[in-house]
Scaffold this motif. Sequence first.
Motif, PDB file in Angstrom:
ATOM      1  N   ASN A   1       0.833  -1.203   0.000  1.00 40.78           N
ATOM      2  CA  ASN A   1       0.000   0.000   0.000  1.00 40.78           C
ATOM      3  C   ASN A   1       0.865   1.249   0.000  1.00 40.78           C
ATOM      4  OD1 ASN A   1       0.523   0.799   2.884  1.00 40.78           O
ATOM      5  ND2 ASN A   1      -0.549  -1.123   3.296  1.00 40.78           N
ATOM      6  N   GLN A   2       0.258   2.366  -0.359  1.00 44.77           N
ATOM      7  CA  GLN A   2       0.968   3.637  -0.417  1.00 44.77           C
ATOM      8  C   GLN A   2      -0.037   4.770  -0.258  1.00 44.77           C
ATOM      9  OE1 GLN A   2       3.225   4.191  -4.034  1.00 44.77           O
ATOM     10  NE2 GLN A   2       3.845   6.273  -3.520  1.00 44.77           N
TER      11      GLN A   2
ATOM     12  N   SER B   1      -9.637   7.881   7.653  1.00 42.29           N
ATOM     13  CA  SER B   1      -8.753   7.414   8.724  1.00 42.29           C
ATOM     14  C   SER B   1      -7.372   8.048   8.609  1.00 42.29           C
ATOM     15  CB  SER B   1      -8.628   5.888   8.655  1.00 42.29           C
ATOM     16  OG  SER B   1      -7.587   5.417   9.477  1.00 42.29           O
ATOM     17  N   ASP B   2      -6.657   8.093   9.738  1.00 41.47           N
ATOM     18  CA  ASP B   2      -5.266   8.557   9.728  1.00 41.47           C
ATOM     19  C   ASP B   2      -4.342   7.510   9.112  1.00 41.47           C
ATOM     20  OD1 ASP B   2      -5.982  10.936  10.951  1.00 41.47           O
ATOM     21  OD2 ASP B   2      -5.657  10.145  12.974  1.00 41.47           O
ATOM     22  N   GLU B   3      -4.847   6.297   8.957  1.00 38.48           N
ATOM     23  CA  GLU B   3      -4.073   5.206   8.368  1.00 38.48           C
ATOM     24  C   GLU B   3      -4.808   4.686   7.133  1.00 38.48           C
ATOM     25  OE1 GLU B   3      -3.910   2.562  11.723  1.00 38.48           O
ATOM     26  OE2 GLU B   3      -1.959   3.360  12.342  1.00 38.48           O
ATOM     27  N   THR B   4      -5.054   5.582   6.193  1.00 35.17           N
ATOM     28  CA  THR B   4      -5.886   5.267   5.034  1.00 35.17           C
ATOM     29  C   THR B   4      -5.392   4.045   4.265  1.00 35.17           C
ATOM     30  OG1 THR B   4      -6.661   7.535   4.746  1.00 35.17           O
ATOM     31  CG2 THR B   4      -6.707   6.119   2.802  1.00 35.17           C
ATOM     32  N   ALA B   5      -4.107   4.027   3.906  1.00 36.32           N
ATOM     33  CA  ALA B   5      -3.577   2.942   3.078  1.00 36.32           C
ATOM     34  C   ALA B   5      -3.702   1.597   3.784  1.00 36.32           C
ATOM     35  CB  ALA B   5      -2.129   3.221   2.709  1.00 36.32           C
ATOM     36  N   GLU B   6      -3.414   1.584   5.082  1.00 33.46           N
ATOM     37  CA  GLU B   6      -3.505   0.338   5.848  1.00 33.46           C
ATOM     38  C   GLU B   6      -4.956  -0.126   5.977  1.00 33.46           C
ATOM     39  OE1 GLU B   6      -1.856   3.018   6.745  1.00 33.46           O
ATOM     40  OE2 GLU B   6       0.236   2.362   6.688  1.00 33.46           O
ATOM     41  N   LYS B   7      -5.858   0.830   6.196  1.00 38.03           N
ATOM     42  CA  LYS B   7      -7.276   0.484   6.319  1.00 38.03           C
ATOM     43  C   LYS B   7      -7.837  -0.035   4.999  1.00 38.03           C
ATOM     44  CE  LYS B   7      -7.911   1.550  10.644  1.00 38.03           C
ATOM     45  NZ  LYS B   7      -8.221   0.493  11.638  1.00 38.03           N
ATOM     46  N   LEU B   8      -7.394   0.543   3.889  1.00 42.21           N
ATOM     47  CA  LEU B   8      -7.824   0.053   2.576  1.00 42.21           C
ATOM     48  C   LEU B   8      -7.355  -1.385   2.364  1.00 42.21           C
ATOM     49  CD1 LEU B   8      -7.378   2.838  -0.152  1.00 42.21           C
ATOM     50  CD2 LEU B   8      -9.479   1.616   0.461  1.00 42.21           C
ATOM     51  N   THR B   9      -6.134  -1.661   2.800  1.00 39.70           N
ATOM     52  CA  THR B   9      -5.590  -3.013   2.667  1.00 39.70           C
ATOM     53  C   THR B   9      -6.427  -4.006   3.458  1.00 39.70           C
ATOM     54  OG1 THR B   9      -3.374  -2.045   2.486  1.00 39.70           O
ATOM     55  CG2 THR B   9      -3.505  -4.412   2.857  1.00 39.70           C
TER      56      THR B   9
END
Length: 387
Positions: A111-112, A359-367
């Motif tokens: 992710n990025q 979220s503050d952790e968008t890429a991780e949440k998308l994953t």
Amino acid sequence: MPKVNFAFANAKVGSAYLSRVDATSHYGEAVTIQEIKFSHDIGIGFNPETQELYGTPTLDGDYQLFIKWTTDGKSSHFSEALMIVNPDPRSLWKIIEPPADDKYFKPNTDNQMINQSGVNIAAASRRGRSHEHIGSFRDDDFFISHDSETGWSIMIVADGAGSAQNSRRGSELASETAGSYLSKQMQGESGQKLKSLIQDWQPESQKQIGPLFSELYKNAAKLAVNAIESEAIDMAQTTKSYSTTLLATVSIRINDELFAAAFWMGDGAIAAYGPVGKVRLLGMPDSGEYAGQTRFLDNDAINDSSFNNRIMIGKWTEITHLILMTDGVSDPYFETDNGLTSSDKWDLLVNEILPCLQSDETAEKLTEWLNFFSPGNHDDRTIAISW
């Protein structure tokens, strides 16, 4: 003792269960169930007032029920019945790690996130359950970039062919090669010229934009194919073993408008979404005669006279999200090519991913979100979003 048959629905582990127990006497008498005991504690109970079984099963298997019942309210009788609890389909999927020493090792997820000058871009990619089950690699890949000085953004997703041995490397090469080329071009004179034409947006300017993007995308595709062919020669492999799709957008936001030029080779989806209830599909997927069949990036596709039909440009107001995805996401959400045009289906998709984007952790949440379960849809999943 009167002969009585008992009927109730099968249950499934992890799913809320409620089923009335229908008791039928061979002599037509009304049957009242007074109590049901279970051979094992499986998370199911019995409500004598409603004559219903209820609960959330915790174990799968076949379990004996011991039923106490009456027809006259005075004398009680006892019978047995079999309850079937099916396993949660998710529990049947194995998670096997691919070989760590493989020459084309690829992480199971990637992710990025880019957040620059008010522009947000996120991409996430996840190995599908069908790959996890047999210990094979993720074949999808992506590329995203944004230049805060020029305002140009690049997004690419690629789906390596599941039947092609080296497609995970093919999707990586195609994404990186095409993405790097487009990024460099948009930072130079081409980007400056196109930005001026887009700002002007008069008929004469619009006439020039199409041919310029046709050249850019054709060059990007050629470079990607050349990179794959060179790799195939170096590794003594066939070019087809690196087969991959390629979906790309070059976009820029000017004031309250979004301009995007899309290139679509293969299945998956590209769309400009917004406002709620409105979507603009930026092309159409390549669908074959059978499920999973599509068009892959190669010289034949580049030299085809219909190449320019794969490019779509537009400029719109009120676009909230520009979205690219591989078929691992589009198939479960849209199911058919016609489904891709459904604004309701796009509304559903965007509503589901909005919490990730906030979220503050968008890429991780998308994953994490990409791990959703959809029966029959277990391919790799990749999504790239600009908002």
